[in-house]
Design an enzyme around this catalytic site. Structure first.
Site, PDB file in Angstrom:
ATOM      1  N   LYS A 191      -0.814  -8.190  -0.522  1.00  0.00           N
ATOM      2  CA  LYS A 191      -1.314  -6.817  -0.608  1.00  0.00           C
ATOM      3  C   LYS A 191      -2.816  -6.829  -0.344  1.00  0.00           C
ATOM      4  CE  LYS A 191      -1.783  -2.784  -3.545  1.00  0.00           C
ATOM      5  NZ  LYS A 191      -1.344  -2.055  -4.731  1.00  0.00           N
ATOM      6  N   ARG A 201      -3.671   7.481  -3.003  1.00  0.00           N
ATOM      7  CA  ARG A 201      -4.533   7.664  -4.174  1.00  0.00           C
ATOM      8  C   ARG A 201      -4.743   9.137  -4.483  1.00  0.00           C
ATOM      9  NH1 ARG A 201      -8.586   2.512  -2.932  1.00  0.00           N
ATOM     10  NH2 ARG A 201      -6.913   0.957  -3.045  1.00  0.00           N
ATOM     11  N   LYS A 244       1.957  -5.626   2.679  1.00  0.00           N
ATOM     12  CA  LYS A 244       1.430  -4.261   2.641  1.00  0.00           C
ATOM     13  C   LYS A 244      -0.039  -4.227   2.957  1.00  0.00           C
ATOM     14  CE  LYS A 244       0.719  -0.831  -0.918  1.00  0.00           C
ATOM     15  NZ  LYS A 244       0.286  -0.748  -2.242  1.00  0.00           N
ATOM     16  N   TYR A 309       7.661   6.475   3.664  1.00  0.00           N
ATOM     17  CA  TYR A 309       7.696   7.911   3.355  1.00  0.00           C
ATOM     18  C   TYR A 309       8.492   8.663   4.420  1.00  0.00           C
ATOM     19  CZ  TYR A 309       4.034   6.313   0.249  1.00  0.00           C
ATOM     20  OH  TYR A 309       3.351   5.604  -0.721  1.00  0.00           O
TER      21      TYR A 309
HETATM   22  C1  PBG Z   1      -0.857   0.833  -7.050  1.00  0.00           C
HETATM   23  C2  PBG Z   1      -0.321   1.039  -5.675  1.00  0.00           C
HETATM   24  C3  PBG Z   1      -1.000   1.491  -4.534  1.00  0.00           C
HETATM   25  C4  PBG Z   1      -0.057   1.614  -3.527  1.00  0.00           C
HETATM   26  C5  PBG Z   1       1.161   1.185  -4.060  1.00  0.00           C
HETATM   27  N1  PBG Z   1       0.970   0.828  -5.383  1.00  0.00           N
HETATM   28  C6  PBG Z   1      -2.401   1.927  -4.340  1.00  0.00           C
HETATM   29  C7  PBG Z   1      -3.501   0.968  -4.453  1.00  0.00           C
HETATM   30  O1  PBG Z   1      -3.304  -0.245  -4.617  1.00  0.00           O
HETATM   31  O2  PBG Z   1      -4.636   1.448  -4.427  1.00  0.00           O
HETATM   32  C8  PBG Z   1      -0.313   2.117  -2.132  1.00  0.00           C
HETATM   33  C9  PBG Z   1       0.846   2.732  -1.446  1.00  0.00           C
HETATM   34  C10 PBG Z   1       0.533   3.583  -0.264  1.00  0.00           C
HETATM   35  O3  PBG Z   1      -0.623   3.703   0.203  1.00  0.00           O
HETATM   36  O4  PBG Z   1       1.476   4.183   0.239  1.00  0.00           O
HETATM   37  N2  PBG Z   1      -1.531  -0.355  -7.240  1.00  0.00           N
HETATM   38 ZN    ZN Z   2      -2.830  -0.415  -9.133  1.00  0.00          ZN
END
Ligand code: PBG
Ligand code: ZN
Length: 323
Positions: A191, A201, A244, A309
């Site tokens: 990630k 967010r 991701k 999505y």
């Molecule tokens: C929470 C989380 C995030 C996403 C999934 N789980 C946001 C982040 O890490 O700031 C992002 C998913 C998306 O952008 O579709 N940690």
């Molecule tokens: Zn988080």
């Protein structure tokens, strides 16, 4: 003489030699559940996506089940936030209540619970904070408590997205201790600290209140380091690996496929979705073509499943034979 065009002459032939496919069975649809009543609030930066209160999730879930999508990934948006993210592991928290309701109404729908603190902390970070530092080991028990409480509520899979070191092993152990030996961990292993999470967010009210997530999420420049993350998470007991974002990171998916024997999930994130929607709204691209091309790229790279999505519309297109 070699002529690769021979196998492209008819649709039937092209279909026979097609190497990769998008099937509804491998799509996972994210769902935002929000505290409150009678809410179906559109997320402005993600056209087509809404936040739902527990009493109105049904509208969306009926569509999901009818479309044949097997799994949802659930995110909570609580009323109450505090320093320690207690809403994440409150037995009566938003996600816990939503899961209980969903499993009651749709027992066969696979419910994957995202495990993180950022939606629940007043500072918006994914871990506990002391003197401006995001604490690692002190955060682990809270992530474990969240994972166990989601499992207890009925979650079929837990998906830690926090990027603290050692959280997969800690969560695995906590689940086992509570008797959830067969609840898989889908780990967000590779990630990256990405600009592509912006619309999420907004949707999840989880932007960090100060600083950024670069001390725990990965540097986008690092491919080899991603393999260390994956190796570590597999060693700690991860059952599936999430990479991701997806589109700018297809090399990561391909490399995980090459190096490891484990199911891979590509997360087609919010910013990737928003870009496609924005260009399509302007009439600058053919949305169906672009979406399918993006998803097939993830499959070709080696993904087994895709969190997207777009899942609902893709399922519709597939059903109608439009793609
Ligand atoms: C929470 C989380 C995030 C996403 C999934 N789980 C946001 C982040 O890490 O700031 C992002 C998913 C998306 O952008 O579709 N940690
Ligand atoms: Zn988080």
């Amino acid at each position: 003489m070699e002529r690769t065009r021979r196998l492209r002459q008819t649709a039937a032939l092209r279909s026979m030699v097609r190497e990769n496919h998008i099937r509804v069975e491998e799509l996972i649809y994210p769902l935002f559940v929000i505290d409150g009543k009678d809410i179906a609030e559109p997320v402005l930066s993600m056209p087509g996506i809404c936040q739902y209160s527990v009493d109105r999730m049904k509208e969306e879930l009926d569509r999901v089940v009818l479309a044949g999508i097997p799994a949802i990934l659930i995110f909570g948006i609580p009323d109450h936030k505090d320093e320690v993210g207690s809403g994440a592991y409150d037995e009566n928290g938003i996600v816990q209540r939503a899961i209980r309701q969903i499993k009651q109404d749709y027992p066969d729908l696979i419910v994957i619970a995202d495990v993180c603190l950022c939606e629940y902390t007043s500072h918006g970070h994914c871990g506990l904070i002391k003197d401006g530092i995001i604490l690692n080991d002190e955060t682990l028990p809270l992530l474990c408590a969240a994972a166990v409480s989601y499992a207890r509520a009925g979650a079929d899979i837990v998906a830690p997205s926090d990027m603290m070191d050692k959280r997969v092993g800690a969560i695995r152990e906590a689940l086992d201790k509570e008797g959830f030996t067969y609840t898989p961990v889908m780990a967000y292993s590779a990630k990256f600290a990405s600009g592509y999470y912006g619309p999420f967010r907004d949707a999840a009210h989880s932007a960090p209140g100060f600083g950024d997530r670069k001390t725990y999420q990965m540097d986008p420049a690092n491919g080899r380091e991603a393999m260390r993350e994956v190796e570590e998470d597999i060693a700690e007991g991860a059952d599936m690996i999430i990479a991701k974002p997806a589109m700018a990171y297809l090399d990561i998916i391909k490399e995980i496929r090459r190096k490891f024997n484990i199911p891979i999930v590509a997360y087609n994130v919010s910013g990737e979705y928003a870009m496609v929607k924005a260009a399509a709204e302007k009439g600058w691209i053919d949305e169906k073509k672009i979406v399918m091309e993006n998803l097939i790229g993830m499959k070709r790279a080696g993904a087994d499943m895709i969190i997207t999505y777009h899942a609902l519309e893709v399922a519709e297109w597939l059903k109608k034979g439009e793609v």
